[in-house]
Scaffold this motif. Structure first.
Motif, PDB file in Angstrom:
ATOM      1  N   UNK A   4       0.734  -1.086  -0.123  1.00  0.00           N
ATOM      2  CA  UNK A   4       0.015   0.107   0.198  1.00  0.00           C
ATOM      3  C   UNK A   4       0.951   1.263  -0.031  1.00  0.00           C
ATOM      4  N   UNK A   5       0.529   2.136  -1.002  1.00  0.00           N
ATOM      5  CA  UNK A   5       1.165   3.459  -1.333  1.00  0.00           C
ATOM      6  C   UNK A   5       0.165   4.564  -0.573  1.00  0.00           C
ATOM      7  N   UNK A   6       0.691   5.527   0.443  1.00  0.00           N
ATOM      8  CA  UNK A   6      -0.151   6.367   0.874  1.00  0.00           C
ATOM      9  C   UNK A   6       0.575   7.714   0.675  1.00  0.00           C
ATOM     10  N   UNK A   7       0.070   8.526  -0.193  1.00  0.00           N
ATOM     11  CA  UNK A   7       0.845   9.894  -0.565  1.00  0.00           C
ATOM     12  C   UNK A   7       0.529  10.805   0.527  1.00  0.00           C
ATOM     13  N   UNK A   8       1.613  11.425   1.351  1.00  0.00           N
ATOM     14  CA  UNK A   8       1.426  12.224   2.396  1.00  0.00           C
ATOM     15  C   UNK A   8       1.484  13.701   1.815  1.00  0.00           C
ATOM     16  N   UNK A   9       2.190  14.002   0.789  1.00  0.00           N
ATOM     17  CA  UNK A   9       2.166  15.121   0.566  1.00  0.00           C
ATOM     18  C   UNK A   9       2.421  15.398  -0.978  1.00  0.00           C
ATOM     19  N   UNK A  10       2.125  16.527  -1.997  1.00  0.00           N
ATOM     20  CA  UNK A  10       2.765  16.500  -3.149  1.00  0.00           C
ATOM     21  C   UNK A  10       2.593  17.825  -3.584  1.00  0.00           C
ATOM     22  N   UNK A  11       3.474  18.496  -4.401  1.00  0.00           N
ATOM     23  CA  UNK A  11       3.890  19.787  -4.559  1.00  0.00           C
ATOM     24  C   UNK A  11       4.572  20.075  -6.105  1.00  0.00           C
ATOM     25  N   UNK A  12       4.457  21.103  -6.488  1.00  0.00           N
ATOM     26  CA  UNK A  12       4.774  21.216  -7.941  1.00  0.00           C
ATOM     27  C   UNK A  12       6.249  20.883  -8.152  1.00  0.00           C
ATOM     28  N   UNK A  13       6.694  20.429  -9.300  1.00  0.00           N
ATOM     29  CA  UNK A  13       8.101  20.314  -9.620  1.00  0.00           C
ATOM     30  C   UNK A  13       8.768  21.733 -10.337  1.00  0.00           C
ATOM     31  N   UNK A  14       9.441  22.413  -9.767  1.00  0.00           N
ATOM     32  CA  UNK A  14       9.869  23.611 -10.445  1.00  0.00           C
ATOM     33  C   UNK A  14      10.593  23.269 -11.549  1.00  0.00           C
ATOM     34  N   UNK A  15      10.293  24.414 -12.644  1.00  0.00           N
ATOM     35  CA  UNK A  15      10.809  24.095 -14.087  1.00  0.00           C
ATOM     36  C   UNK A  15       9.940  23.356 -14.839  1.00  0.00           C
ATOM     37  N   UNK A  16       8.851  22.731 -14.503  1.00  0.00           N
ATOM     38  CA  UNK A  16       7.919  22.150 -15.535  1.00  0.00           C
ATOM     39  C   UNK A  16       6.638  22.662 -15.472  1.00  0.00           C
ATOM     40  N   UNK A  17       5.766  22.370 -16.427  1.00  0.00           N
ATOM     41  CA  UNK A  17       4.423  22.880 -16.682  1.00  0.00           C
ATOM     42  C   UNK A  17       3.316  22.073 -15.643  1.00  0.00           C
ATOM     43  N   UNK A  18       3.568  20.925 -15.564  1.00  0.00           N
ATOM     44  CA  UNK A  18       2.564  19.757 -14.705  1.00  0.00           C
ATOM     45  C   UNK A  18       3.396  18.958 -13.858  1.00  0.00           C
TER      46      UNK A  18
END
Length: 81
Positions: A4-18
């Motif tokens: 099981x994979x539980x995403x704790x946080x995510x944020x934008x990757x600098x220098x990319x659109x998406x």
């Protein structure tokens, strides 16, 4: 492989659109009975569930990783000035 994979946080990757960077708790990453890890995923097209690159960090190494990242940031800030 990997439980099981539980995403704790995510944020934008600098220098990319998406792109995104995600930090997850991953159960049994190497099969039954293996210890959980922190999974750091890099996705170029914002799909945090299926990253293009990932690194698994044992929980016992998190403090060392944080210190290394702080050192890298200091080095970068010194080089840029």
């Amino acid at each position: 492989m990997g439980g099981k994979n539980t995403i704790l946080t995510k944020f934008a990757l600098a220098g990319t659109k998406n792109g995104t960077i995600s930090v997850s708790h991953l159960e049994e990453p190497y099969g039954n009975g293996s210890f959980p890890v922190v999974s750091i995923g890099i996705s170029l097209k914002s799909n945090a569930q299926e990253p293009d690159w990932k690194a698994h960090i044992p929980y016992e190494n998190i403090d060392e990783l944080i210190n290394a990242l702080k050192d890298a940031k200091e080095h970068f800030n010194t080089e840029v000035k």
